[in-house]
Design an enzyme around this catalytic site. Structure first.
Site, PDB file in Angstrom:
ATOM      1  N   ASP A 166       0.720  -1.168   0.141  1.00 32.15           N
ATOM      2  CA  ASP A 166      -0.086   0.068   0.135  1.00 32.15           C
ATOM      3  C   ASP A 166       0.850   1.463   0.028  1.00 32.15           C
ATOM      4  O   ASP A 166       0.416   2.433  -0.129  1.00 32.15           O
ATOM      5  CB  ASP A 166      -0.941   0.001   1.082  1.00 32.15           C
ATOM      6  CG  ASP A 166      -0.228  -0.319   2.569  1.00 32.15           C
ATOM      7  OD1 ASP A 166       1.149  -0.503   2.518  1.00 32.15           O
ATOM      8  OD2 ASP A 166      -0.999  -0.304   3.586  1.00 32.15           O
ATOM      9  N   TYR A 245       9.706   4.717   2.823  1.00 31.08           N
ATOM     10  CA  TYR A 245      10.784   3.703   3.515  1.00 31.08           C
ATOM     11  C   TYR A 245      12.229   4.029   3.217  1.00 31.08           C
ATOM     12  O   TYR A 245      13.220   3.535   4.026  1.00 31.08           O
ATOM     13  CB  TYR A 245      10.560   2.241   3.272  1.00 31.08           C
ATOM     14  CG  TYR A 245       9.369   1.629   4.018  1.00 31.08           C
ATOM     15  CD1 TYR A 245       9.589   0.712   4.763  1.00 31.08           C
ATOM     16  CD2 TYR A 245       8.123   1.650   3.391  1.00 31.08           C
ATOM     17  CE1 TYR A 245       8.577   0.248   5.691  1.00 31.08           C
ATOM     18  CE2 TYR A 245       6.964   1.429   4.426  1.00 31.08           C
ATOM     19  CZ  TYR A 245       7.183   0.488   5.225  1.00 31.08           C
ATOM     20  OH  TYR A 245       6.458  -0.123   5.925  1.00 31.08           O
TER      21      TYR A 245
END
Length: 446
Positions: A166, A245
């Protein structure tokens, strides 16, 4: 149509079932089979699903089992969201890495490698069983590290396994929102990389790339999650918007320090939080759906809290607390089952999409999806800095796969040592010692 959910006692399963409840078209899922090794967790999640379906006519029937072969037989789709070692294993991954002074995050760095080494043998066994018991099924993999696990399964299932995440969806949605795009679904997101290691290089609406307008406006850049995480100056230097990330790479020293100073790691927080939820579900009078919604709201609000604190990014916006992977999973199933052609960012075999990687390498890129599966869209080459990082991390993933297949401890050390966020071969050796000491699932490394 039968959907089997592996990891069916997992906390986020009600998100998937909730998405199915809103699907009223022909060819929809009519049966959901939950599989988990933990019967108590299966019972708890089944209660939540029953409350979700209480007022929905013709809701998909739900049954649960601890027998994997029974769960797989006759499945049209298999959704894999297993967690080998549970949240206790995730907390151990973080603790062992931080003791060596490196990042132990679930999918990035040492923690991601440890999780991959535990998970790949189990995922490969699942893939072999699917090939034998449900050869026509499509496997949708959400098990982390999603790209690595999808690649391991693809060696047995070919293109019938597709990985989802996601993060790219959320990133594209935030960029479109900031740019005032009226219908984000009509925007094409030029996103390329690996799972949890990708960059948005363009956002095209009616053929026009709107990303340069965002990069040229410091106010707009600083108004959404990634802008606050990375800072407008760094985003302009990159000329792209990185997946959240990548904060673990670009600001690694600060993040490791924040994790070491935190009261508890993310894995430990989720372990304790979910333990309370499942304990509450032992009470027959507990409101299952209410308890789940309350726990989920807290979970989403604290996501990547250490990173946001390090960057001074503040609280998450309300629009970013609603999840998203269940919508990707449903859109993918619809496209395949009904030939409803769509474009989704997915984890699939490269097939020449990125020239610097071989055809079998799993990458995360926009794909055209139809009844025949997901087809990666040709992409422009990555810039040098991104190419170097993608190639380095893919090389690490290949060493993880080799170690899992061979059981070689030396290869496992090599995987840790080659990762950009592990700064010493001696640290890599310490990590392997630490992880094999706490994880029974790594006993195969010799």
């Amino acid at each position: 149509m039968k959907l089997t959910i592996l990891g069916g006692g997992g906390f986020r399963v009600p998100l998937v079932y909730g998405a199915l409840l809103g699907d009223r078209a022909e060819g929809r899922v009519t049966e959901v089979v939950l599989h988990d090794l933990d019967a108590e967790r299966l019972s708890a999640v089944s209660r939540v699903l029953a409350e979700q379906a209480a007022r929905v006519p013709d809701a998909p029937a739900v049954r649960s089992t601890t027998d994997l072969d029974e769960a797989l037989r006759g499945a049209d789709f298999v959704f894999s969201a297993i967690r080998v070692g549970g949240l206790e294993g995730r907390a151990d991954d973080e603790r062992v890495a931080l003791a060596e002074g490196v990042l132990g995050q679930e999918t990035v760095g040492a923690g991601g490698i440890a999780y991959g080494l535990r998970t790949v043998p189990v995922a490969v066994d699942i893939a072999r069983r699917v090939a034998r018991l449900a050869p026509d099924a499509w496997v949708i993999n959400f098990t982390n590290p999603a790209g690595l696990v999808t690649e391991a399964m693809s060696r047995h299932l070919g293109d019938r396994v597709i990985g989802i995440c996601d993060s790219p969806v959320g990133l594209g949605r935030r960029i479109a929102r900031v740019l005032g795009v009226a219908n984000p679904g009509e925007a094409f997101i030029d996103y390329v990389g690996l799972n949890h290691l990708g960059w948005v290089r363009g956002l095209r609406v009616a053929g026009r790339d709107e990303l340069p307008r965002l990069l040229a406006d410091p106010g707009l850049l600083g108004s959404f999650e990634e802008g606050r995480l990375f800072g407008p100056d760094w985003l302009r230097s990159l000329g792209a918007i990185p997946n959240e990330y990548l904060h673990y790479y670009y600001f690694n020293r600060e993040t490791v320090r924040a994790y070491r100073e935190a009261e508890q790691t993310r894995g430990a927080f989720l372990r304790d939080q979910q333990s309370r939820f499942y304990a509450e579900m032992r009470r027959p009078d507990a409101g299952a759906l209410t308890a789940w919604e309350r726990t989920r709201a807290e979970r989403e609000a604290t996501y990547m809290a250490e990173n946001r604190e390090t960057a001074g990014a503040g609280e998450r916006e309300a629009e970013d607390l609603s999840g998203g992977y269940e919508k990707v999973a449903l859109a993918l199933m619809r496209a395949i089952a009904r030939d409803e052609r769509t474009t989704l960012i997915l984890n699939v075999r490269n097939r020449g999409t990125l020239a610097v990687l071989d055809p079998e390498a799993v990458v995360e890129v926009p794909c055209l999806v139809d009844a025949n599966g997901a087809h990666p869209i040709a992409a422009d080459p990555l810039p040098g800095h991104a190419t170097g990082l993608v190639c380095a991390v893919k090389a690490v993933e290949r060493e993880v796969l080799s170690a899992a297949e061979s059981g070689s401890r030396a290869t496992a050390v090599k995987a840790f040592a080659l990762h950009p966020l592990v700064d010493s071969v001696n640290v890599a050796r310490g990590l392997v010692e630490g992880y094999t000491a706490v994880h029974p699932g790594l006993a195969y490394l010799r």
